[in-house]
Design an enzyme around this catalytic site. Structure first.
Site, PDB file in Angstrom:
ATOM      1  N   TYR A   1      10.908   4.613   1.476  1.00 33.13           N
ATOM      2  CA  TYR A   1      11.739   3.533   2.355  1.00 33.13           C
ATOM      3  C   TYR A   1      12.926   3.562   2.165  1.00 33.13           C
ATOM      4  O   TYR A   1      14.378   2.915   2.517  1.00 33.13           O
ATOM      5  CB  TYR A   1      11.100   1.780   2.042  1.00 33.13           C
ATOM      6  CG  TYR A   1       9.673   1.807   2.692  1.00 33.13           C
ATOM      7  CD1 TYR A   1      10.097   1.421   3.577  1.00 33.13           C
ATOM      8  CD2 TYR A   1       8.417   2.186   2.565  1.00 33.13           C
ATOM      9  CE1 TYR A   1       8.889   0.829   5.027  1.00 33.13           C
ATOM     10  CE2 TYR A   1       7.402   1.440   2.846  1.00 33.13           C
ATOM     11  CZ  TYR A   1       7.767   0.636   4.618  1.00 33.13           C
ATOM     12  OH  TYR A   1       6.875   0.639   5.840  1.00 33.13           O
TER      13      TYR A   1
ATOM     14  N   ASP B   1       1.031  -1.119  -0.583  1.00 37.63           N
ATOM     15  CA  ASP B   1      -0.159  -0.633   0.194  1.00 37.63           C
ATOM     16  C   ASP B   1       0.589   1.080  -0.188  1.00 37.63           C
ATOM     17  O   ASP B   1       0.185   2.726  -0.130  1.00 37.63           O
ATOM     18  CB  ASP B   1      -0.669   0.048   1.367  1.00 37.63           C
ATOM     19  CG  ASP B   1      -0.653   0.299   2.643  1.00 37.63           C
ATOM     20  OD1 ASP B   1       1.005   0.311   2.170  1.00 37.63           O
ATOM     21  OD2 ASP B   1      -0.970   0.048   3.958  1.00 37.63           O
TER      22      ASP B   1
END
Length: 440
Positions: free
Chosen positions: A263, A172
């Protein structure tokens, strides 16, 4: 009315499940259900939320049959979709995944670096068993896999079940980023169309337009260079989570050609992240003491009640919406656009064909299809080749129980690099995970 379906929520002890239930209620006209099966091996943890989940469904979805079970045969027999979100080892093992690397000055994160390696090894074993059990009943059941770390799990499942076209791995984060971009730009998320490439938790946005052809990419890129990036629900997020967004701004000040997923911070600024980390209190503790506790307290308030008065119906506009919208797009062959995880096979034409890449694409009755991207530039190709080699060696280490390949995998990972540290952290992780995986 659209055809009704039977789904199983595998990993129903997750604190995210009550919000997923709320999303299923909100989408019941779009994705109608005749039955929901809640399944988890931890009956006690699933039980913390059972009264609440039953009350929500009885109040807003009385036509839907509800089953709670710890019997995997009951969970996986005669179902159309499995929404899978296992956390093998639960919060206790996540805590070790985060804390053990920090002993050696390495990033302690649940999906990236050594912690992601350990979690991936645990997830692969459990997912292999689950797919085998599901397929013992039906080759047609869709497995929508949300189990992390998605990159390692997706690659491992592709190696284990190369001909299974009804396993779809989901993440997601791109969906969440698009929601945040839409808030910054003042443009409805459903109208945005992105061009994106990478590996899961390791990718970049390269274009952003709306359905009318208006180009927002340069506007967004300029904004992210000059402003701290905040998620769409910043007021609900902890400081440690907000910090992951702020470092997009830092990255963009250095290299602004493309917009990275959040990330990427773990691979670009590992020393800075370690310096800011508390080795005794990590995100696992933070999640347990905040979101998880709040969900359990809310659910406890449903015990003995026969109405929702005074109780909030939780929903999740990212995790829940993505999961249900993907199922809807498959069930009714809508071919809606998502950021998808698929085998490369020429999508990125100068990258490894067998890699599981993450790109813009569509999802319909035949699963996910990625849009052709073309070649990628040397900088991104070099980063992705190193990360893919780490993922591949991790999967091979799991399949072959090979210590040397595990050591090579961690040495290749940008959050580690030093082979001496790789060995030290691998040995500690192997000891901590001896009940889940072993290497020779």
């Amino acid at each position: 009315m659209r055809k009704q379906h039977v789904i199983t929520i595998s990993g129903a002890g997750s604190a995210r499940v009550p919000a997923l239930v709320g999303t299923l209620v909100n989408y019941k006209e779009r994705f109608p259900l005749s039955k929901i099966i809640f399944y988890d091996i931890d009956e006690e943890r699933m039980g913390f939320m059972e009264a609440y989940n039953r009350l929500v469904l009885r109040s807003y979805y009385p036509e839907c049959e509800v089953v709670f079970t710890t019997d995997e045969d009951e969970a996986y027999r005669n179902v159309d979709f499995i929404f899978c979100q296992m956390r093998v080892g639960k919060t206790a093992m996540r805590s070790l995944d985060e804390k053990i690397p920090l002993r050696y000055g390495l990033v302690g994160q649940e999906t990236c670096g050594p912690g992601g390696f350990a979690y991936g090894m645990r997830s692969l074993g459990a997912m292999k068993e689950m797919v085998e059990k599901v397929r013992s009943y039906s080759k047609d059941t869709w497995i929508l896999n949300y189990t992390n770390p998605a990159a390692i799990v997706a690659l491992g499942l592709d190696r284990l079940f190369p001909d299974d076209k009804r396993i779809l791995n989901l993440c997601d984060q791109p969906f969440s980023l698009l929601k945040s971009y839409s808030k910054i730009l003042g443009v409805p998320q459903e109208s945005l169309r992105a061009r994106y490439f990478g590996l899961n938790h390791f990718g970049w946005f390269t274009e952003l337009k709306d359905t009318e052809g208006n180009d927002y990419f340069d506007t967004l890129r300029s904004y992210l260079k000059d402003h701290d990036f905040k998620p769409f629900n910043a007021e609900q997020r902890s400081k440690s989570w907000l910090d992951t967004y702020v470092r997009v701004n830092k990255y963009m000040k250095l290299m602004d050609e493309y917009i990275p997923t959040t990330y990427m911070q773990y691979y670009m600024f590992p020393d800075e992240i370690v310096a800011e980390s508390d080795p005794d209190y990590t995100r696992a503790d933070e999640s347990r003491d905040s979101r998880e506790r709040e969900v359990f307290e809310l659910c406890a308030g449903a015990a003995g009640k026969d109405h929702m008065d005074g109780l909030e119906m939780l929903t999740n506009s990212v995790f829940g919406n993505l999961m249900v919208e993907v199922a809807e797009s498959i069930a009714y062959d809508l071919n809606r656009e998502f950021i998808v995880m698929v085998k490369n096979q020429g999508i990125i034409d100068n990258f490894e064909p067998e890699a599981i890449v993450e790109v813009a694409g569509t999802i319909g009755k035949d699963g996910a299809k990625g849009y052709p991207f073309g070649p990628i530039k040397p900088y991104y190709k070099g980063l992705m080749e190193g990360q893919y080699a780490y993922e591949l060696l991790t999967v091979e280490a799991f399949l072959e129980k090979d210590y040397t390949k595990a050591l090579m995998a961690l040495t290749l990972n940008r959050t580690v690099v030093d082979p001496s540290k790789a060995k030290a952290v691998l040995d500690d992780l192997m000891e901590a995970n001896k009940d889940y995986w072993t290497l020779r």
